[in-house]
Design a protein around this motif. Sequence first.
Motif, PDB file in Angstrom:
ATOM      1  N   LEU A  42       0.825  -1.217   0.000  1.00 56.37           N
ATOM      2  CA  LEU A  42       0.000   0.000   0.000  1.00 56.37           C
ATOM      3  C   LEU A  42       0.858   1.266   0.000  1.00 56.37           C
ATOM      4  O   LEU A  42       0.538   2.235  -0.692  1.00 56.37           O
ATOM      5  N   MET A  43       1.947   1.239   0.766  1.00 55.45           N
ATOM      6  CA  MET A  43       2.839   2.408   0.783  1.00 55.45           C
ATOM      7  C   MET A  43       3.446   2.619  -0.608  1.00 55.45           C
ATOM      8  O   MET A  43       3.572   3.743  -1.079  1.00 55.45           O
ATOM      9  N   LEU A  95       0.944   4.162  -2.819  1.00 54.07           N
ATOM     10  CA  LEU A  95       0.739   5.584  -2.507  1.00 54.07           C
ATOM     11  C   LEU A  95       1.929   6.451  -2.939  1.00 54.07           C
ATOM     12  O   LEU A  95       1.927   7.659  -2.713  1.00 54.07           O
ATOM     13  N   MET A 112       8.444   0.555   8.869  1.00 54.60           N
ATOM     14  CA  MET A 112       7.045   0.898   9.166  1.00 54.60           C
ATOM     15  C   MET A 112       6.156  -0.343   9.048  1.00 54.60           C
ATOM     16  O   MET A 112       5.290  -0.579   9.908  1.00 54.60           O
ATOM     17  N   GLU A 126       3.221  11.185   8.298  1.00 54.86           N
ATOM     18  CA  GLU A 126       3.011  11.274   6.857  1.00 54.86           C
ATOM     19  C   GLU A 126       1.871  10.340   6.444  1.00 54.86           C
ATOM     20  O   GLU A 126       1.824   9.183   6.886  1.00 54.86           O
ATOM     21  N   LYS A 172       1.216   8.745   3.792  1.00 50.48           N
ATOM     22  CA  LYS A 172       1.584   7.520   3.079  1.00 50.48           C
ATOM     23  C   LYS A 172       1.963   6.405   4.059  1.00 50.48           C
ATOM     24  O   LYS A 172       1.922   5.224   3.721  1.00 50.48           O
ATOM     25  N   PHE A 173       2.345   6.776   5.281  1.00 51.64           N
ATOM     26  CA  PHE A 173       2.603   5.787   6.334  1.00 51.64           C
ATOM     27  C   PHE A 173       1.311   5.482   7.089  1.00 51.64           C
ATOM     28  O   PHE A 173       1.031   4.347   7.458  1.00 51.64           O
ATOM     29  N   LEU A 174       0.553   6.557   7.330  1.00 53.37           N
ATOM     30  CA  LEU A 174      -0.615   6.451   8.206  1.00 53.37           C
ATOM     31  C   LEU A 174      -1.753   5.627   7.580  1.00 53.37           C
ATOM     32  O   LEU A 174      -2.374   4.801   8.253  1.00 53.37           O
ATOM     33  N   ILE A 175      -1.995   5.843   6.283  1.00 47.48           N
ATOM     34  CA  ILE A 175      -3.162   5.203   5.639  1.00 47.48           C
ATOM     35  C   ILE A 175      -3.079   3.671   5.671  1.00 47.48           C
ATOM     36  O   ILE A 175      -4.058   3.020   6.079  1.00 47.48           O
ATOM     37  N   PRO A 176      -1.954   3.060   5.284  1.00 51.82           N
ATOM     38  CA  PRO A 176      -1.910   1.584   5.378  1.00 51.82           C
ATOM     39  C   PRO A 176      -2.124   1.095   6.814  1.00 51.82           C
ATOM     40  O   PRO A 176      -2.817   0.088   7.027  1.00 51.82           O
ATOM     41  N   ALA A 177      -1.574   1.826   7.795  1.00 55.97           N
ATOM     42  CA  ALA A 177      -1.744   1.414   9.201  1.00 55.97           C
ATOM     43  C   ALA A 177      -3.211   1.510   9.612  1.00 55.97           C
ATOM     44  O   ALA A 177      -3.729   0.629  10.317  1.00 55.97           O
TER      45      ALA A 177
END
Lengths: 155, 501
Positions: free
Chosen positions: A110-111, A114, A125, B385, B387-392
Amino acid sequence: MKKANIVCALVGMIFSAGVFIATLGFRQFRNVPVGPEFFPRWLSAGLFICCLALLVVSLGTKSDQAAPSISPFDKGIQRLLIGLAIAIAYAACWEPVGFIVITPVAVFALMFLLGKREYRSMLLMAAGSTAVIFCAFRFLLGIDMPMGLFSLFGI
Amino acid sequence: MDFGFILSSIEPVLMPSNLLLIFLGALGGILIGSIPGLTSTMGIALLIPFTYGLEITNSVGMLLGIFCGAMYGGSIAAILIRTPGTPAAAATVLDGYPMGQKGEAGRALAVALFSSFAGGIIGASLMSFLSPVISKMALKFGPAEFFTLAVFGLSVIISISGKSITKGLITAFFGLLIATVGMDKQSGYMRFTRALGLMEGIPFIPALIGLFALSEVFSNIENILSSGKVTAKISGALPSWSDIKRIFTTIVKGAGIGAFIGAVPGAGGDIAAFVSYSEAKRVAKHPELFGSGVPEGIAAAESANNGCTGGAMIPMLALGVPGDSNTAVLMGAFILQGFQPGPMMYVEHLDVVYAVFASMIMANIAFLIVGMAGVKIFAKVISLERKFLIPAILVLSLVGAYAINRNMFDVYFAIAMGVIGYLLQKYEFPLSPILLALILGPLCEVNLRRFMQIDNGEFWRIFTKPICVVFLILALASMVTAVIQQRKINRLTGEAGGSGN
């Protein structure tokens, strides 16, 4: 937005008509003033009327700003569809593969989707968020996540 | 009133070991409440086995810490990731999330914390002084009264519909319709489907997660390149003096509404928060700003849902009838300790009743302190950020949907609701009416049918019941004022647009 509202109203009208027709096939109960068909039937009628109102109002208004696109040729929609496919595939892999194995892969994918390209921080992460979520649910809250391959080893 | 007896009853509550347990409970409650999919009921239920060996004061103190902490914790996820951590925080999303997106997540969290605390304290105080009176009133609630209460709750839909009342009503009808899917509780008849996962009806928490969290995730995936980074300004853990003055009346009113609705068995913090939000919007000088991120919106919702915690204890302690699922589990803890809540509790164990009141106050103080310490950490989440937050957030949402029943169907259902929510939002259909409809629809239907069964199908009899008439008048007033207000808002925004052009 005018066209979009008209399409939404028509979809809603078809949906509510379908529900109304479905309620006609519900079993009738004797000696019951309000049976199981009562609520869905009246609610579908209410939904139909509201959709009709939206249709009439939309037909009577001038076309204003353009509605947002859901065309598959749109780059954003293509990204969304890939993201949705990743989410479904990720959920489908929980039981056969296991939460711990598949989660970092899905987060990383997903990253990447994006637009992130810093691979070291992406790996950190992906592994970190998996570990935190797994430990919080498994050890703090006592909720067992599907272990997939790990269950073969008795974990 | 024997003050010596009261003091000796609350003394064990103030012991350091008991205070530590209350603080631990509050911390756990905030954590549980802030994770979408985990509810305070689940938290209390999980901890009950750990309280077997404790004294009643310690046990109840810790569980009340979870109850009150989770009620506040729900607002954290609502403000930061647009997902109510608990159903009771659904109304907090309306103004909390927009405020966070404006870079004021710290202010929003501080307002939520202070309002929750003040609402909780007012609710607990009302519980202490009014429980005998309110419990008598709550006892008069039958199916007709519950039906009209649900109708009053549904009347709020108009004021939370946003720009288009028609679109709000469409989503509300859609929500009410899907709430009828599954087994009819009264006849056992399967409506619309025989799918195993939908037998018991629409899974509520996965629906909530899908509509609010996953729809936002999908929208972010589509528009990630155009969305900028949001930074949270944090000036303090508590709201500024000017904010406190601004929200003071809203909090007092919200707490009162919360305590009253909480005292009615079956009506919980979710309904109270929406009713309070609607009331705050109704009396506001600038109702057009509601939904764009105003502190009054957060204060109304949070003070009401925390005021509800005190209210929900009233029927449980005074009548032995739990006001909601939390107090039902709490009642189990009382029974495990050998105390049967009910009218005799005030005669035989008055010391325990006073200790419960004191524990409730301490639980509110505990989550205020824990919350103040955590505001800066919580607000940092939004600065991560995207792009890190959305997948989490995606992973957390799916795990939250799974956690309730440990069922994969719920996960797929949440994804489906996420797609529906994304599409509805894209074409400017408000999502909150669906949520309200899912909460109130079953309450409305079940009680209407019970009432009609009891009164031989004579609906007009509802107008002979004073409480019903009051609720119906309130519902009508709420709808009429909301329509008038919306017209005013549309006119004002039209004029602003015109002058802008």
